[in-house]
Scaffold this active site. Sequence first.
Site, PDB file in Angstrom:
ATOM      1  N   GLU A   1      16.842  64.925  47.271  1.00 26.00           N
ATOM      2  CA  GLU A   1      16.124  63.750  47.796  1.00 26.00           C
ATOM      3  C   GLU A   1      17.057  62.528  47.859  1.00 26.00           C
ATOM      4  O   GLU A   1      17.927  62.359  46.998  1.00 26.00           O
ATOM      5  CB  GLU A   1      14.957  63.464  46.824  1.00 26.00           C
ATOM      6  CG  GLU A   1      14.073  62.295  47.183  1.00 26.00           C
ATOM      7  CD  GLU A   1      12.950  62.103  46.142  1.00 26.00           C
ATOM      8  OE1 GLU A   1      12.972  62.735  45.060  1.00 26.00           O
ATOM      9  OE2 GLU A   1      12.041  61.293  46.424  1.00 26.00           O
TER      10      GLU A   1
ATOM     11  N   LYS B   1       8.062  61.541  53.370  1.00 24.64           N
ATOM     12  CA  LYS B   1       7.312  61.851  52.140  1.00 24.64           C
ATOM     13  C   LYS B   1       5.939  61.179  52.127  1.00 24.64           C
ATOM     14  O   LYS B   1       5.832  59.951  52.272  1.00 24.64           O
ATOM     15  CB  LYS B   1       8.143  61.384  50.939  1.00 24.64           C
ATOM     16  CG  LYS B   1       7.576  61.735  49.570  1.00 24.64           C
ATOM     17  CD  LYS B   1       8.556  61.315  48.470  1.00 24.64           C
ATOM     18  CE  LYS B   1       8.155  61.749  47.085  1.00 24.64           C
ATOM     19  NZ  LYS B   1       9.190  61.394  46.069  1.00 24.64           N
TER      20      LYS B   1
ATOM     21  N   CYS C   1      10.088  66.144  46.806  1.00 25.16           N
ATOM     22  CA  CYS C   1       9.868  65.928  45.380  1.00 25.16           C
ATOM     23  C   CYS C   1       8.404  65.886  44.962  1.00 25.16           C
ATOM     24  O   CYS C   1       7.741  66.902  44.959  1.00 25.16           O
ATOM     25  CB  CYS C   1      10.636  64.679  44.936  1.00 25.16           C
ATOM     26  SG  CYS C   1      10.999  64.757  43.159  1.00 25.16           S
TER      27      CYS C   1
ATOM     28  N   VAL D   1      11.936  64.115  37.692  1.00 25.06           N
ATOM     29  CA  VAL D   1      12.131  63.491  36.378  1.00 25.06           C
ATOM     30  C   VAL D   1      11.149  64.001  35.319  1.00 25.06           C
ATOM     31  O   VAL D   1      11.432  63.909  34.131  1.00 25.06           O
ATOM     32  CB  VAL D   1      12.048  61.949  36.452  1.00 25.06           C
ATOM     33  CG1 VAL D   1      13.200  61.384  37.254  1.00 25.06           C
ATOM     34  CG2 VAL D   1      10.718  61.476  37.018  1.00 25.06           C
TER      35      VAL D   1
HETATM   36  C1  ACM Z   1      10.030  62.085  42.639  1.00 26.37           C
HETATM   37  O1  ACM Z   1       9.152  62.213  43.470  1.00 26.37           O
HETATM   38  N1  ACM Z   1      11.248  61.700  42.963  1.00 26.37           N
HETATM   39  C2  ACM Z   1       9.754  62.341  41.211  1.00 26.37           C
END
Ligand code: ACM
Length: 268
Positions: A39, A110, A143, A170
Amino acid sequence: MKISFIQLAPVLGDVQATIQKIERLIRHCEIADILVLPELCNSGYNFHSYEQAWETSEEVEDSVFVQYLKSKCEQFDFYIVSGFNERDKQVLYNSAILVGPQGYIGTYRKLHLFMNEKDYFKPGNLGLPVFNIGLCKIGMLVCFDWIFPEVWRILALRGAEIICHPSNLVLPGFAQRAVPIHALINRVYVVTANRIGTEGNLSFTGLSTIANPEGDVVVQASQIKEEVGLKDIDITMARDKMVTPRNDVFGDRRPREYSLLTETSVKR
Ligand code: ACM
């Protein structure tokens, strides 16, 4: 066909340094057909201000990073999906882009922003596209999208056979546990290209993963090293949605019972 990822720590605010890191690793996946990168790979993740997020963003049409990816796709005759800090006019998106030997192909922005991303990015406005590259059909998620089963299902229903998932994870191992299950219940391949290292107060969890349509983790990287993962796959597995001779995971759905999923507010 062969699918791969590069797990690395992009260098915050230094796209050239990140390109140099990719350059050192990419020759180990030159035999791949598809390569997935983490990402926000052109910028890094944990911005200290909106200005930093803005300054490290790029427009697809005018991006040093996209030019670099294009040159590698031409050189190795493969496709790359990469996380991308995308500027579109005055707006930033946390995007995934698909590039191939002929150049830029398409973008996913996203949908589900995590924590401070909400200070920098707008949620995606391009829906959930699926791209047919000839070899296979590709969907993209970024992510934290991992926690929403709806988006995996929609990509699979649209025909995605491989879901490419650039990440900067994370939370402690949650996505690495969930991703093989999304692969299993949608009978698709998933490539999660995560990052490692720390930026400010955030530590990233590595363990980049390739999962197959039976939910097996067929490749997993370490938690701490920059490295490449590569797997020879049988794409026909992702085209067969039968889990028993009498159970088709798509055909046996009961969508009339699922209307709550499209209501915007849910009573708790
Ligand atoms: C994330 O979406 N970078 C945890």
